[in-house]
Design a protein around this motif. Structure first.
Motif, PDB file in Angstrom:
ATOM      1  N   ALA A  34       0.840  -1.204   0.000  1.00  0.00           N
ATOM      2  CA  ALA A  34       0.000   0.000   0.000  1.00  0.00           C
ATOM      3  C   ALA A  34       0.871   1.248   0.000  1.00  0.00           C
ATOM      4  O   ALA A  34       0.571   2.233  -0.687  1.00  0.00           O
ATOM      5  CB  ALA A  34      -0.927  -0.009   1.214  1.00  0.00           C
ATOM      6  N   SER A  38       1.273   4.267  -2.921  1.00  0.00           N
ATOM      7  CA  SER A  38       0.946   5.640  -2.499  1.00  0.00           C
ATOM      8  C   SER A  38       2.137   6.566  -2.682  1.00  0.00           C
ATOM      9  O   SER A  38       2.309   7.533  -1.942  1.00  0.00           O
ATOM     10  CB  SER A  38       0.501   5.643  -1.028  1.00  0.00           C
ATOM     11  OG  SER A  38      -0.641   4.845  -0.841  1.00  0.00           O
ATOM     12  N   LEU A 363      -5.772  -4.013  -3.900  1.00  0.00           N
ATOM     13  CA  LEU A 363      -5.097  -2.718  -3.757  1.00  0.00           C
ATOM     14  C   LEU A 363      -5.035  -1.990  -5.099  1.00  0.00           C
ATOM     15  O   LEU A 363      -5.240  -0.778  -5.175  1.00  0.00           O
ATOM     16  CB  LEU A 363      -3.691  -2.912  -3.196  1.00  0.00           C
ATOM     17  CG  LEU A 363      -3.583  -3.273  -1.707  1.00  0.00           C
ATOM     18  CD1 LEU A 363      -2.125  -3.475  -1.313  1.00  0.00           C
ATOM     19  CD2 LEU A 363      -4.219  -2.199  -0.830  1.00  0.00           C
ATOM     20  N   ASN A 367      -6.939   1.515  -5.574  1.00  0.00           N
ATOM     21  CA  ASN A 367      -6.085   2.661  -5.851  1.00  0.00           C
ATOM     22  C   ASN A 367      -6.590   3.464  -7.040  1.00  0.00           C
ATOM     23  O   ASN A 367      -6.200   4.613  -7.224  1.00  0.00           O
ATOM     24  CB  ASN A 367      -4.646   2.194  -6.111  1.00  0.00           C
ATOM     25  CG  ASN A 367      -3.639   3.288  -5.865  1.00  0.00           C
ATOM     26  OD1 ASN A 367      -3.813   4.136  -4.985  1.00  0.00           O
ATOM     27  ND2 ASN A 367      -2.558   3.284  -6.621  1.00  0.00           N
ATOM     28  N   PHE A 385      -6.119   4.768   1.828  1.00  0.00           N
ATOM     29  CA  PHE A 385      -5.866   3.496   1.180  1.00  0.00           C
ATOM     30  C   PHE A 385      -5.932   2.344   2.191  1.00  0.00           C
ATOM     31  O   PHE A 385      -6.625   1.340   1.991  1.00  0.00           O
ATOM     32  CB  PHE A 385      -4.493   3.564   0.531  1.00  0.00           C
ATOM     33  CG  PHE A 385      -4.300   2.648  -0.632  1.00  0.00           C
ATOM     34  CD1 PHE A 385      -5.351   1.953  -1.211  1.00  0.00           C
ATOM     35  CD2 PHE A 385      -3.037   2.484  -1.172  1.00  0.00           C
ATOM     36  CE1 PHE A 385      -5.147   1.122  -2.296  1.00  0.00           C
ATOM     37  CE2 PHE A 385      -2.819   1.658  -2.254  1.00  0.00           C
ATOM     38  CZ  PHE A 385      -3.884   0.966  -2.818  1.00  0.00           C
ATOM     39  N   LEU A 386      -5.188   2.496   3.283  1.00  0.00           N
ATOM     40  CA  LEU A 386      -5.128   1.435   4.287  1.00  0.00           C
ATOM     41  C   LEU A 386      -6.434   1.304   5.051  1.00  0.00           C
ATOM     42  O   LEU A 386      -6.866   0.192   5.379  1.00  0.00           O
ATOM     43  CB  LEU A 386      -3.974   1.691   5.250  1.00  0.00           C
ATOM     44  CG  LEU A 386      -2.577   1.300   4.753  1.00  0.00           C
ATOM     45  CD1 LEU A 386      -1.526   1.665   5.782  1.00  0.00           C
ATOM     46  CD2 LEU A 386      -2.516  -0.193   4.439  1.00  0.00           C
ATOM     47  N   GLY A 389      -8.950   0.026   2.378  1.00  0.00           N
ATOM     48  CA  GLY A 389      -8.445  -1.214   1.800  1.00  0.00           C
ATOM     49  C   GLY A 389      -8.424  -2.366   2.773  1.00  0.00           C
ATOM     50  O   GLY A 389      -8.791  -3.491   2.426  1.00  0.00           O
TER      51      GLY A 389
END
Length: 430
Positions: A34, A38, A363, A367, A385-386, A389
């Motif tokens: 991740a 990013s 992911l 994304n 994201f985390l 996700g």
């Protein structure tokens, strides 16, 4: 009983603190990927550069390999210690294929179906090379051939399954090197063989490198790329599995030896954790400073930094993780319970294989979701994201676990328990 244990088909045979250890490996790999997607943000807390730690969370793969050595060798070593025959080969290997095959094959089909051509080029699926790539993946041989090594960007973690399967195939033979208390000789031999192999991959094997470059379906691999490929074959990971086997051998010994006490275990765990952090900080700094996230960069240079990163990228991490596992295994019941009860770790460990299989495709998908893709600040992007996700990955991995992986575990257990029945003597005694 914790939720993680309730998910398992045979929770009584489970080792919760090892599930937590596996959870660390899963989280490391998830965060590392991740972070990379990013734009690899940089930040420091109390003078500690976080990216130096995160970039080396790729070492979660090393932890997986050590754990495999620990868990799979125990039956063989115990049989030897008790003077009994080793597990039969065919039921053993059938059980291993049933354990990891069905979830992987399902995810592989879905990845090829839904991610072509957006993330997987058409020519890597609908062509002669594409057919060879897919078949090699089906047979767990994707890391044995240049044309299939890393061919599916969204399936990057798949390369490790070749290493795992090769270990499964040779374990019944190589574990004999650890019988009769020869654990340290086995570990030493593994380090020597891997060190020689890594040296050859870096400085020699010119004929092999040239041959492989000319037989890759025209994919145009550089000599540095070919050497990286060779260095990431199973010969480069022998110490990981050997350390795991050695740990299993030590744990079968009486705990009366002063080096196998609870106090010694605590010291091993602390030493392993300290070594792990030191390695991550040092090698992470080299990776960021010299661009070693590009796996061919340390082949193009031959200075001290490149050589240090090349030889220490993996094997020392196996030592650190081995010390942690040995320390926890020797530790007190309270230490094991405390570690296993760290929120979320055991759950991530139980779902670990499913998470490992699906996290990278998910992911990639998330994304590109507008809510995450629109965030241009790297750390905010990573936080979104985390947060989103992890929730999606946990939910879908739970579904994969319950519908495919858990049945696979049951089939595997049944297969491993089947033994060949000796022929019944005839009535005439012949």
């Amino acid at each position: 009983m914790a939720l993680a244990e309730k998910l398992l088909p045979n929770p009584d045979k489970n080792i919760p603190f090892l599930d937590a250890v596996r959870g660390i490996a899963v989280l490391f790999v998830l965060v590392r990927h991740a972070w990379g997607l990013s734009w690899s943000p940089s930040a420091s807390i109390a003078g500690v550069e976080l990216s130096r730690i995160i970039v080396m969370m790729s070492s979660g793969v090393d932890l997986f390999f050590v754990l495999s050595g620990v868990l799979l060798s125990t039956r063989f070593l115990r049989a030897d210690a008790n003077g009994k025959p080793a597990p039969e080969y065919l039921p053993y290997i059938k059980a291993r294929i049933l354990r990891i095959g069905p979830p992987y094959w399902l995810v592989l089909f879905l990845v090829v179906l839904f991610y072509t051509p957006v993330f997987i080029p058409q020519e890597k699926v609908w062509s002669t090379a594409g057919a060879a790539i897919f078949i090699s993946h089906l047979a767990f041989g994707q890391s044995l051939f240049l044309f299939s090594f890393g061919a599916y960007s969204v399936g990057t973690p798949f390369w490790t399954l070749t290493i795992e399967m090769l270990f499964y195939l040779v374990l019944p033979l190589v574990v004999r090197a650890f019988y009769r208390g020869r654990w340290w000789q086995g570990i030493l031999a593994a380090f020597l063989l891997s060190s020689v192999w890594l040296y050859l991959c870096r400085y020699h094997l010119d004929g092999l490198v040239d041959f492989l470059q000319r037989h890759t379906f025209g994919l145009g691999w550089s000599s540095e790329g070919v050497r990286f490929f060779l260095s990431h074959q199973i010969l480069g990971y022998l110490p990981h599995f050997a350390i795991g086997i050695g740990i299993s051998a030590l744990l079968l010994k009486p705990r009366t030896h002063p080096l196998l006490t609870e106090t010694a275990g605590l010291l091993y765990a602390l030493l392993g954790a300290a070594l792990l952090l030191a390695l991550m900080f040092k090698l992470g700094g080299l990776s960021l400073a010299y661009g070693f996230q590009d796996p061919t960069a340390y082949f193009r240079a031959d200075d001290r930094a490149a050589r240090l990163f090349y030889y220490f990228e993996s094997m020392p991490f196996a030592v650190a993780y081995g010390l942690i596992i040995l320390g926890l295994s020797l530790g007190s019941s309270m230490l094991k319970r405390s570690f296993a009860s760290i929120p979320g770790l055991a759950l991530f460990g139980v779902l670990g294989y499913s998470i490992y299989l699906i996290h990278m495709p998910l992911l990639y998908t998330m994304n590109n979701h507008y809510w995450i893709a629109a965030e241009t600040h790297p750390w905010w992007h990573l936080a979104k994201f985390l947060t989103a996700g992890t929730g999606v990955i946990l939910l879908l991995s739970l579904i994969l676990f319950l519908t495919v992986e858990k049945p696979s575990m049951i089939w595997s257990a049944r297969a491993s328990q089947r033994v060949r029945t000796p022929p019944r003597p005839s009535a005439t005694g012949h």
